[in-house]
Each structure stands twice: as C-alpha cells, then as structure tokens.
Design a protein around this motif. Sequence first.
Motif, PDB file in Angstrom:
ATOM      1  N   ASP A  40       0.824  -1.209   0.000  1.00 36.78           N
ATOM      2  CA  ASP A  40       0.000   0.000   0.000  1.00 36.78           C
ATOM      3  C   ASP A  40       0.858   1.259   0.000  1.00 36.78           C
ATOM      4  N   ILE A  41       1.993   1.179   0.670  1.00 40.33           N
ATOM      5  CA  ILE A  41       2.888   2.326   0.764  1.00 40.33           C
ATOM      6  C   ILE A  41       4.297   1.862   0.440  1.00 40.33           C
ATOM      7  N   LEU A  42       4.944   2.579  -0.463  1.00 34.38           N
ATOM      8  CA  LEU A  42       6.347   2.360  -0.797  1.00 34.38           C
ATOM      9  C   LEU A  42       6.973   3.741  -0.937  1.00 34.38           C
ATOM     10  N   THR A  43       7.915   4.044  -0.047  1.00 35.43           N
ATOM     11  CA  THR A  43       8.570   5.346  -0.114  1.00 35.43           C
ATOM     12  C   THR A  43      10.076   5.167  -0.132  1.00 35.43           C
ATOM     13  N   TYR A  44      10.726   6.160  -0.716  1.00 31.45           N
ATOM     14  CA  TYR A  44      12.184   6.230  -0.732  1.00 31.45           C
ATOM     15  C   TYR A  44      12.591   7.654  -0.398  1.00 31.45           C
ATOM     16  N   GLU A  45      13.608   7.774   0.446  1.00 27.71           N
ATOM     17  CA  GLU A  45      14.191   9.085   0.705  1.00 27.71           C
ATOM     18  C   GLU A  45      15.686   8.923   0.951  1.00 27.71           C
ATOM     19  N   ARG A  46      16.399   9.975   0.667  1.00 31.96           N
ATOM     20  CA  ARG A  46      17.833  10.017   0.941  1.00 31.96           C
ATOM     21  C   ARG A  46      18.003  10.915   2.142  1.00 31.96           C
ATOM     22  N   HIS A  47      18.575  10.378   3.212  1.00 35.57           N
ATOM     23  CA  HIS A  47      18.785  11.155   4.430  1.00 35.57           C
ATOM     24  C   HIS A  47      20.260  11.069   4.792  1.00 35.57           C
ATOM     25  N   HIS A  48      20.935  12.189   4.730  1.00 35.44           N
ATOM     26  CA  HIS A  48      22.385  12.249   4.907  1.00 35.44           C
ATOM     27  C   HIS A  48      23.033  11.307   3.895  1.00 35.44           C
ATOM     28  N   ASP A  49      23.740  10.291   4.324  1.00 37.35           N
ATOM     29  CA  ASP A  49      24.405   9.379   3.390  1.00 37.35           C
ATOM     30  C   ASP A  49      23.688   8.040   3.295  1.00 37.35           C
ATOM     31  N   ASN A  50      22.411   8.016   3.608  1.00 36.83           N
ATOM     32  CA  ASN A  50      21.664   6.755   3.621  1.00 36.83           C
ATOM     33  C   ASN A  50      20.440   6.807   2.733  1.00 36.83           C
TER      34      ASN A  50
END
Length: 146
Positions: free
Chosen positions: A118-128
């Motif tokens: 139902d939910i698929l998210t991607y984010e870049r946080h600092h080096d991850n």
Amino acid sequence: MTAEPLQIHELHACADPECLGKVHNLLAEMWDTSPDVSELDRAMFETAVIEIAANIIRHGNDEGSTLCNLTLEVYPDRLEAHLRDDGLIAHVNIDAATMPDSFAESGRGLALAKAAVDILTYERHHDNNIWTLRRTRSCSTESGLR
C-alpha cells in the motif's frame, strides 16, 4: 493504527549476493512466528521486500561494500519493512514506476514492489537510502476477515 508491533525481526548485513538468502531466511522466521498472516499478504509483502533488497544489492555500490539494515514488523493490521543502506543514491521515481513490456530484461522490481504494498517510499537522508514498505493485512487477529 496500532502503535506497538507484535514482532520485530532485524538483519544487519553487507548488501552482497548472500544477503538475499539472509533476507529470505528472515522472512521465513517472521512467517514461522506469525501463522495468522494470510498467504496473500505473505506473498505480496515478501515480493516487495525481496525486490527492494535485490535492487539495493544490484545498484547500491560497484564495490559490494554497501551495508544494509532491514527491519520487519508485524502489527495486527499491517506489515512493515524498513530498509536503510549506505549505498549510492537511488535515482528512482516511485510514482512513475510501471511494468516494462514483456520483452524487457529488467526494470520490473520497483513496479512489482509498488503493486504489492500500500505504501512504498524512498528518501535520501544524509548518506543513507531509506525505504519504507507497508501492506495492510487482509486478515487481522483483532477484526478477523475484512
């Protein structure tokens, strides 16, 4: 939504080809301790988790030195996975992910994962890179069949 998970399963590993086997084992462990999760929810959630993990392994780093943390959580009403890796930036557009034509040799992973949860998210946080997957359970221990 229930605030506390019924179960938490974790894996911390290098994102190399052996890692995919470890992900399968962690999912099997989760299913062994969660017999009330429906077969449909298991298959769809597992497909999504494996596809995202495979993409991290395949595209995370040319040198195979990417570290990945996977957390699987079982709630009465949903299943969640959180993947964090220190690999290369994933240049993805989840909203635009669609199945390629039947002759394509690659490009199905993100579309399959997106269709399975139902939910698929991607984010870049600092080096991850941080991936979050959530599937609402079709059968819940609190409410029975929905």
